[in-house]
Design a protein around this motif. Structure first.
Motif, short mmCIF file in Angstrom:
data_model
loop_
_atom_site.label_atom_id
_atom_site.label_comp_id
_atom_site.label_asym_id
_atom_site.label_seq_id
_atom_site.Cartn_x
_atom_site.Cartn_y
_atom_site.Cartn_z
N ALA A 1 -7.35 -2.47 2.73
CA ALA A 1 -6.53 -1.16 2.61
C ALA A 1 -7.18 -0.29 3.84
CB ALA A 1 -6.94 -0.43 1.36
N PHE B 1 0.86 -1.18 -0.02
CA PHE B 1 0.04 -0.01 0.08
C PHE B 1 1.12 1.19 -0.15
CE2 PHE B 1 -2.72 -3.05 2.01
CZ PHE B 1 -3.80 -3.13 1.15
N PHE B 2 0.74 2.18 -0.95
CA PHE B 2 1.22 3.66 -0.73
C PHE B 2 0.43 4.50 -0.25
CE2 PHE B 2 2.58 0.43 -4.38
CZ PHE B 2 4.11 0.57 -4.01
N LYS C 1 -4.31 0.89 11.12
CA LYS C 1 -3.11 0.38 11.74
C LYS C 1 -1.91 1.02 11.72
CE LYS C 1 -4.99 -4.47 12.54
NZ LYS C 1 -4.89 -5.77 12.29
N THR C 2 -1.52 1.86 10.56
CA THR C 2 -0.46 2.21 10.60
C THR C 2 -0.65 3.94 10.61
OG1 THR C 2 -0.61 2.57 8.04
CG2 THR C 2 0.45 0.80 9.17
N GLY C 3 -1.92 4.44 10.30
CA GLY C 3 -2.15 6.03 10.37
C GLY C 3 -1.65 6.40 9.04
N PHE C 4 -1.31 5.73 8.31
CA PHE C 4 -0.98 6.20 7.01
C PHE C 4 -2.35 6.46 6.12
CE2 PHE C 4 3.27 4.68 4.96
CZ PHE C 4 3.77 4.71 6.08
N LYS C 5 -2.17 7.59 5.24
CA LYS C 5 -3.28 7.93 4.23
C LYS C 5 -2.87 7.10 3.04
CE LYS C 5 -4.34 12.29 4.07
NZ LYS C 5 -4.29 13.78 3.87
N ILE C 6 -3.78 6.10 2.62
CA ILE C 6 -3.25 5.37 1.52
C ILE C 6 -4.15 5.98 0.23
CG2 ILE C 6 -3.69 3.14 0.81
CD1 ILE C 6 -2.37 2.91 3.18
N VAL C 7 -3.07 5.97 -0.75
CA VAL C 7 -3.20 6.52 -1.85
C VAL C 7 -3.30 5.68 -3.15
CG1 VAL C 7 -2.85 8.82 -1.29
CG2 VAL C 7 -1.05 7.43 -2.50
N ILE D 1 0.76 8.01 2.93
CA ILE D 1 1.64 9.34 3.33
C ILE D 1 1.61 8.81 4.96
CG2 ILE D 1 1.79 11.65 3.67
CD1 ILE D 1 0.54 12.29 1.22
N GLU E 1 -7.97 -1.57 6.89
CA GLU E 1 -7.27 -2.18 7.97
C GLU E 1 -5.78 -1.54 8.02
OE1 GLU E 1 -7.46 -6.40 8.11
OE2 GLU E 1 -6.20 -6.60 9.61
N ALA E 2 -5.10 -1.49 6.89
CA ALA E 2 -3.71 -1.10 6.85
C ALA E 2 -3.63 0.31 7.14
CB ALA E 2 -3.30 -1.32 5.28
#
Lengths: 146, 146
Positions: free
Chosen positions: B117, A135-136, B123-129, A138, B119-120
């Motif tokens: 997505a 997953f990409f 769990k990581t706090g990422f903003k998935i793009v 920020i 879930e990821a």
DNA sequence: CTTCATGCAAAACATTTGCAGCTGG
DNA sequence: CCAGCTGCAAATGTTTTGCATGAAG
């Protein structure tokens, strides 16, 4: 996640079993990979090893990393832009989350991935032997800097 | 899957909108990518285009493919071994199944990926793009030849 | 000791770039 | 017409290879 020391021992054991030599350079590379929280690139490993062995060559890093890859002791993560990153901590396929800003790579624990794999096998007739899920996005830190 | 003609028209429309020229070479490349069942490599596109335009250069293929990638009209699939494959049919992220023997690439329809997505992200706090999901295995045809 | 690993430099590759001339609109 | 595209060739950047020397076991 496995303790770095465990991974280092596992790598060393595998090399010994297969009669590959434990050189100081290799040991240095193994140590870096065994505790590779940051999924380092070849260049990064090279710079770190050179701090201890100033004459180390890039070729040696490449040769060692390729060796470990063939022994399934390191996971190679190649990206479309040509950059390669290595994970010696968890040398088996697992999902990654990649920050497109700072390039940091994390390993989230995700459920229900094996379910997707069987779905893919069922729908295509393939015998699945490997996978790659990235997953990409920020990362929280880079979001703060926005 | 979108009809190839639709994709071709979409690509042409985008080029026109952005004031890029429709040259015969570009048209040939677009046609190949718009109907790219086989997820062709640059080399494969090059060979096909040369059947019609013998003097076409590899550089032109690269330039066009990069242009389309920036316009989000083609999906680039880079692999660790350095090989790049292109999908102009579905230029948005989607799962792939790759045969490690014959290199064929299929697009299985998988449910519950968006669930992974989120879930990821959670769990990581990422903003998935963006994402990339590949399963590697052996296709039915190659299994038969075993 | 013998074999394998290292490190240098050169080779190999795929991709990118610069530029003169051509051509689409 | 003329900005942008093509095709050639040269440049680039990364990974691989060959080989003489050195060190592991």
């Amino acid at each position: 996640m496995a303790a770095p020391q465990d991974r280092l021992d596992q790598m060393l054991a595998k090399l010994k079993t297969r009669n590959f030599r434990i050189t100081p350079q290799r040991l240095a590379i193994l140590k870096i990979l065994a505790s590779s929280e940051g999924h380092p690139s070849v260049e990064r490993i090279y710079k770190q090893v050179k701090e201890t062995f100033a004459t180390t060559s890039l070729a040696t890093i490449y040769k060692t990393v390729i060796l470990l890859k063939h022994l399934n002791e390191v996971l190679e993560l190649g990206f479309p832009d040509g950059s390669n990153r290595y994970d010696g901590n968890k040398p088996y396929p697992h999902p990654h989350v990649v920050c497109v800003r700072c390039k940091r790579i994390l390993d989230p624990d995700l459920g229900s991935l094996s379910q997707l794999a069987s779905e893919a096998a069922q729908k295509t007739g393939f015998k699945i032997v490997d996978h790659r899920l990235d997953f990409f996005g920020i990362c929280p830190e880079c979001q703060r800097k926005e």
